[in-house]
Design a protein around this motif. Structure first.
Motif, PDB file in Angstrom:
ATOM      1  N   ASP A 198     -36.443  15.229 -43.175  1.00 22.63           N
ATOM      2  CA  ASP A 198     -35.869  15.909 -42.016  1.00 22.63           C
ATOM      3  C   ASP A 198     -35.648  14.961 -40.843  1.00 22.63           C
ATOM      4  O   ASP A 198     -34.813  15.201 -39.979  1.00 22.63           O
ATOM      5  CB  ASP A 198     -36.816  17.048 -41.597  1.00 22.63           C
TER       6      ASP A 198
ATOM      7  N   PHE B 128     -23.446  23.936 -48.026  1.00 20.80           N
ATOM      8  CA  PHE B 128     -24.207  22.827 -47.470  1.00 20.80           C
ATOM      9  C   PHE B 128     -23.327  21.596 -47.301  1.00 20.80           C
ATOM     10  O   PHE B 128     -22.230  21.511 -47.848  1.00 20.80           O
ATOM     11  CB  PHE B 128     -25.440  22.509 -48.323  1.00 20.80           C
TER      12      PHE B 128
ATOM     13  N   ARG C   9     -27.962  12.444 -46.917  1.00 19.46           N
ATOM     14  CA  ARG C   9     -28.559  13.665 -46.354  1.00 19.46           C
ATOM     15  C   ARG C   9     -27.817  14.842 -46.933  1.00 19.46           C
ATOM     16  O   ARG C   9     -26.601  14.811 -47.076  1.00 19.46           O
ATOM     17  CB  ARG C   9     -28.465  13.696 -44.827  1.00 19.46           C
TER      18      ARG C   9
ATOM     19  N   ASN D 245     -27.881  19.045 -46.361  1.00 19.46           N
ATOM     20  CA  ASN D 245     -28.486  20.143 -45.615  1.00 19.46           C
ATOM     21  C   ASN D 245     -27.643  21.396 -45.688  1.00 19.46           C
ATOM     22  O   ASN D 245     -26.427  21.330 -45.594  1.00 19.46           O
ATOM     23  CB  ASN D 245     -28.656  19.777 -44.135  1.00 19.46           C
TER      24      ASN D 245
ATOM     25  N   TRP E 255     -25.794  19.666 -36.518  1.00 20.52           N
ATOM     26  CA  TRP E 255     -26.234  18.853 -37.650  1.00 20.52           C
ATOM     27  C   TRP E 255     -26.004  17.365 -37.359  1.00 20.52           C
ATOM     28  O   TRP E 255     -26.861  16.531 -37.632  1.00 20.52           O
ATOM     29  CB  TRP E 255     -25.497  19.284 -38.928  1.00 20.52           C
TER      30      TRP E 255
ATOM     31  N   ALA F 116     -28.720  14.513 -37.698  1.00 28.07           N
ATOM     32  CA  ALA F 116     -28.684  13.732 -38.942  1.00 28.07           C
ATOM     33  C   ALA F 116     -27.941  12.411 -38.830  1.00 28.07           C
ATOM     34  O   ALA F 116     -28.069  11.560 -39.700  1.00 28.07           O
ATOM     35  CB  ALA F 116     -28.046  14.576 -40.046  1.00 28.07           C
TER      36      ALA F 116
ATOM     37  N   ASP G 250     -33.061  24.719 -49.302  1.00 26.62           N
ATOM     38  CA  ASP G 250     -33.373  23.561 -48.438  1.00 26.62           C
ATOM     39  C   ASP G 250     -34.344  22.614 -49.130  1.00 26.62           C
ATOM     40  O   ASP G 250     -34.195  21.400 -49.069  1.00 26.62           O
ATOM     41  CB  ASP G 250     -33.998  24.019 -47.116  1.00 26.62           C
TER      42      ASP G 250
ATOM     43  N   ALA H 168     -33.819  18.845 -50.518  1.00 24.64           N
ATOM     44  CA  ALA H 168     -34.707  17.783 -50.025  1.00 24.64           C
ATOM     45  C   ALA H 168     -35.283  16.976 -51.183  1.00 24.64           C
ATOM     46  O   ALA H 168     -35.472  15.761 -51.073  1.00 24.64           O
ATOM     47  CB  ALA H 168     -35.841  18.381 -49.190  1.00 24.64           C
TER      48      ALA H 168
END
Ligand SMILES: [Zn+2]
Length: 317
Positions: free
Chosen positions: A134, A167, A183, A185, A197, A201, A272, A276
């Motif tokens: 994160d 996403f 990344r 998300n 975002w 990010a 999520d 990840a």
């Protein structure tokens, strides 16, 4: 490191894993080093002076200053676990060395525990990965694409659209075009969500390339450079475009990695964490031999999450 070097690197072999982590004592010692690399420090007052004792076969540390007593698992993601640490280490080994995401069902079989137990272990470890990832910021040249997962259950096309997840996938590339970091998300495709975002990010100095979707205007003014590329209509056009080659490769790997998961009825709720998991492995793929030790360290630094919180799918640290 070229793609084939990533695939053929040594990693941590099962034989080495067993040598290092086969017993409860070895796992305990590894966790102590991961949590207190410079020696014990009291979690309450920080004092390093302490004594140690064993009660009911558990090792305790007692602070000389404030008398606080603790174990190595208290205050970490492993807090209150009834499982031996050896089980946790096997789970962490499988989840870091596997090419694709490991399902709770696979963990259950490998660990010889109940499905519910395997699910909870997996999601606690995913929480550790999610909190680490994160904080990641991409910089330099970054390819961005929008994507969807889930929403189709086998044999029931069109149903379960509430399970569908939108996403964003971003890939930072090196000067020679190699993919470096990613990344992934879940976000809504609105301008405001893209701006939020981007601020989280992407570094301010990032140079972003995406297709010319309206919502991606949210990048303007939030990164050093934003280049929308008009690629024509349809997914095919984006997939074929050379500017998006890296992000498309990562996206296709992502779909393979979680294909066993995203037909799951509750995919959307936990998306999520599944994202990840892929992101965590991808961003550490250059060093598979240390990835387990790094996850152990991260787990030792992640605060406890009771089952009820894990089931709520809260990710934020
Ligand atoms: Zn203390």
């Amino acid at each position: 490191m070229a793609i084939n070097q990533v695939q053929f690197q040594k990693g941590l072999s099962m034989a080495e894993f067993i040598e290092r982590y086969a017993t409860e004592a070895k796992c305990h010692a590894a966790l102590v080093v991961a949590r207190w690399p410079r020696g014990f420090a009291c979690p309450c007052c920080g004092d390093e002076r302490h004594s140690m004792f064993v009660r009911e076969e558990r090792q305790y540390w007692q602070c000389h200053r404030c008398r606080h007593q603790t174990t190595v698992t208290a205050g970490t993601i492993f807090e209150a676990t009834k499982l031996p640490l050896t089980r946790w280490f096997i789970a962490m080994h499988l989840m870091t060395q596997a090419k694709n995401n490991v399902s709770a069902l696979e963990l259950k079989r490998h660990l010889g525990v109940r499905y519910k137990t395997a699910w909870l272990m997996k999601h606690k470890l995913l929480q550790v990965m999610a909190e680490r990832e994160d904080r990641r910021m991409l910089d330099g040249r970054v390819e961005v694409d929008d994507a969807y997962l889930g929403g189709e259950r086998p044999g029931r096309r069109g149903r379960g659209s509430e399970n569908k997840v939108s996403f964003v996938v971003a890939v930072q590339t090196a000067d020679d075009g190699r993919p470096m970091l990613t990344r992934m998300n879940r976000i809504a495709f609105t301008k405001d969500a893209v701006t939020d975002w981007a601020n989280k990010a992407l570094a301010g100095s990032a140079r972003v390339i995406s297709d010319a979707l309206n919502c991606f205007d949210g990048f303007r003014g939030n990164v050093a450079d934003y280049q929308p590329v008009v690629v024509g209509s349809g997914r095919q056009a984006v997939t074929a475009h050379p500017e998006f080659r890296r992000v498309n490769t990562v996206l296709s790997n992502l779909k393979t990695a979680i294909s066993g998961t995203y037909h799951h009825f509750k995919f959307a709720k936990y998306a999520d964490r599944y994202l990840a998991e892929v992101q965590y492995r991808f961003n550490r793929r250059f060093d598979l031999s240390s990835i387990l030790a790094r996850l152990v360290r991260a787990a030792a630094l992640t605060r406890p999450r009771p089952e009820a919180v894990i089931r709520l799918a809260e990710v934020g640290g």
